[in-house]
Write an enzyme that holds these catalytic residues in place. Sequence first.
Site, PDB file in Angstrom:
ATOM      1  N   GLU A  52      -0.456 -10.079  43.582  1.00  0.00           N
ATOM      2  CA  GLU A  52       0.549  -9.453  44.038  1.00  0.00           C
ATOM      3  C   GLU A  52       1.839 -10.507  44.065  1.00  0.00           C
ATOM      4  O   GLU A  52       1.344 -11.695  44.729  1.00  0.00           O
ATOM      5  CB  GLU A  52       0.579  -8.848  45.478  1.00  0.00           C
ATOM      6  CG  GLU A  52       1.644  -8.448  46.287  1.00  0.00           C
ATOM      7  CD  GLU A  52       2.817  -7.417  45.548  1.00  0.00           C
ATOM      8  OE1 GLU A  52       2.073  -6.468  44.666  1.00  0.00           O
ATOM      9  OE2 GLU A  52       3.870  -7.920  45.580  1.00  0.00           O
ATOM     10  N   GLN A  53       2.992 -10.333  43.618  1.00  0.00           N
ATOM     11  CA  GLN A  53       3.893 -11.213  43.672  1.00  0.00           C
ATOM     12  C   GLN A  53       4.477 -11.431  45.003  1.00  0.00           C
ATOM     13  O   GLN A  53       5.022 -12.792  45.216  1.00  0.00           O
ATOM     14  CB  GLN A  53       5.090 -10.803  42.723  1.00  0.00           C
ATOM     15  CG  GLN A  53       5.854  -9.636  43.189  1.00  0.00           C
ATOM     16  CD  GLN A  53       7.057  -9.149  42.083  1.00  0.00           C
ATOM     17  OE1 GLN A  53       7.100  -9.739  41.038  1.00  0.00           O
ATOM     18  NE2 GLN A  53       7.577  -8.090  42.401  1.00  0.00           N
ATOM     19  N   ARG A 108       5.066   4.881  54.708  1.00  0.00           N
ATOM     20  CA  ARG A 108       4.371   3.906  53.479  1.00  0.00           C
ATOM     21  C   ARG A 108       3.750   2.814  54.210  1.00  0.00           C
ATOM     22  O   ARG A 108       2.672   2.284  53.551  1.00  0.00           O
ATOM     23  CB  ARG A 108       5.472   3.814  52.611  1.00  0.00           C
ATOM     24  CG  ARG A 108       5.036   3.215  51.330  1.00  0.00           C
ATOM     25  CD  ARG A 108       6.072   2.674  50.499  1.00  0.00           C
ATOM     26  NE  ARG A 108       5.770   2.223  49.200  1.00  0.00           N
ATOM     27  CZ  ARG A 108       5.563   0.870  48.828  1.00  0.00           C
ATOM     28  NH1 ARG A 108       5.745   0.134  50.099  1.00  0.00           N
ATOM     29  NH2 ARG A 108       4.946   0.625  47.774  1.00  0.00           N
ATOM     30  N   ASP A 114       3.556   3.909  38.807  1.00  0.00           N
ATOM     31  CA  ASP A 114       4.703   4.092  38.259  1.00  0.00           C
ATOM     32  C   ASP A 114       5.053   2.966  37.170  1.00  0.00           C
ATOM     33  O   ASP A 114       6.011   3.060  36.325  1.00  0.00           O
ATOM     34  CB  ASP A 114       5.640   3.041  39.312  1.00  0.00           C
ATOM     35  CG  ASP A 114       6.009   4.149  40.378  1.00  0.00           C
ATOM     36  OD1 ASP A 114       5.362   5.365  40.421  1.00  0.00           O
ATOM     37  OD2 ASP A 114       6.880   3.805  41.260  1.00  0.00           O
ATOM     38  N   TYR A 119      10.383  15.402  57.569  1.00  0.00           N
ATOM     39  CA  TYR A 119       9.090  15.634  57.993  1.00  0.00           C
ATOM     40  C   TYR A 119       8.705  14.540  58.896  1.00  0.00           C
ATOM     41  O   TYR A 119       9.270  13.368  59.003  1.00  0.00           O
ATOM     42  CB  TYR A 119       8.179  15.773  56.914  1.00  0.00           C
ATOM     43  CG  TYR A 119       7.854  14.807  55.923  1.00  0.00           C
ATOM     44  CD1 TYR A 119       7.275  13.667  56.073  1.00  0.00           C
ATOM     45  CD2 TYR A 119       8.874  14.913  54.715  1.00  0.00           C
ATOM     46  CE1 TYR A 119       7.253  12.585  55.112  1.00  0.00           C
ATOM     47  CE2 TYR A 119       8.733  13.871  53.532  1.00  0.00           C
ATOM     48  CZ  TYR A 119       7.839  12.655  54.138  1.00  0.00           C
ATOM     49  OH  TYR A 119       7.884  11.592  53.177  1.00  0.00           O
TER      50      TYR A 119
END
Length: 390
Positions: A30-31, A104, A292, A212
Amino acid sequence: MAILIAGGGIGGLTAALALAHQGLEAQVFEQATAFEEIGAGLQISPNSARVLQALGLEKPLRPYVVLPEAAQIRHWRHGKTIAETPLGAAAQAKYGAPYYHIHRADLMRVLAEAAERSPKISLHLGAPVDAISQSPSGVSLSTSHARYEGEALIGADGLYSRVRNHLWGEQAPRFTGNVAWRALVPREKLPADWMARKANVWWGPGKHFVHYDVRGGDLVNCVCVVEKSGWQLESWTHRGEASELAADFAGWHGDIQQLLAAADPDSLFKWALFDRPPMRQWGKGRISLLGDACHPMLPFMAQGSAMAIEDGAVLAKCLVGARDIAAALQRYEAMRKPRTNFVQNLSRRNARVFHLRGVARFMRNQIAPWAGQRAMDRLYAYDAFTPSGD
Ligand SMILES: Cc1cc2nc3c(=O)[nH]c(=O)nc-3n(C[C@H](O)[C@H](O)[C@H](O)COP(=O)(O)OP(=O)(O)OC[C@H]3O[C@@H](n4cnc5c(N)ncnc54)[C@H](O)[C@@H]3O)c2cc1C
């Protein structure tokens, strides 16, 4: 040798956990120097909740998730309900898995902690993947400080994927003409009788508004999309002006005005929505893509994270016991591509449908109560762990 994964977002971490679940070793690069805890609400529909549950994450997720009772579409001005679909216990009974709302950051934390606990997973932070190569016997990648070798490389490195560029050359994503806002509203700032726990979508001409509950019900997550030209910054951390957001939704129903008035100004962000058309091919040899990186999609189906999560489960299922890695990756792609193409195209179509004006809008509202149910059933009933996957 391990499976190397470029990118430690929701897709990369889920893939690592799914590989470990099948007894395979994974290394995640992970960068960023810490797993990103930015962003706001995510809808985790039953097709992806099923994967998270199978990976043993139901209990750690429990304090953070909200189970909405229903999904409701309302008219932007007078608030009349256009369509309503039961979720909650009904979704669990129909699809065999729950429908969650979650922040998230909370999902990322649960995934990262599970990956840190796994003896099969090595996590490399502050490790941007740079040079990439493959041979018939393996793959290698370099970060700024070391070189690593593995059985396969999976690019889970998002919209601007380095791995995708390595395979297919650089191609800029397309600005969709839509700008999204997001805001968080502390629930305590809303009246006690504020509407029940639902996934609410308000359709208006040229724009829509979704809200929501997240974080166990303490916050209301708002995402609003407005057709706008002239502003094309794709960033999750660009702050927006409350006055511009208020102007965008002037004249909308009182419930929306109440939300906007109570929104925490520090939680207000604005980003331009970009996407790419479905790819003809994802991988080559021992290198493939996930999430993605290969199927970025507009948030009009709330399926970006769900598709990345499903990808991880199917990838692990294809790689376990595989003697021919390239063939296993081809099988993974063949199993995933029809479904992710379908969702990418549906998300693009909804970008038009949600924002219709005039007579077309009237017709849409008439058929909305029953249209789309078959597509939803196809989406939510999917079990990534069954042999065929669909
Ligand atoms: C910061 C952020 C916030 C988001 N917030 C929301 C939200 O609030 N609501 C919503 O619906 N969707 C949100 N999304 C999008 C959603 O999370 C994704 O659509 C979905 O989860 C797909 O995940 P992914 O893992 O494929 O890609 P991403 O989530 O984009 O993750 C890709 C990861 O790869 C890393 N990376 C990129 N290049 C390299 C490289 N060369 N080497 C190593 N690592 C690299 C990135 O730092 C990132 O962590 C957000 C995405 C990001 C990155």
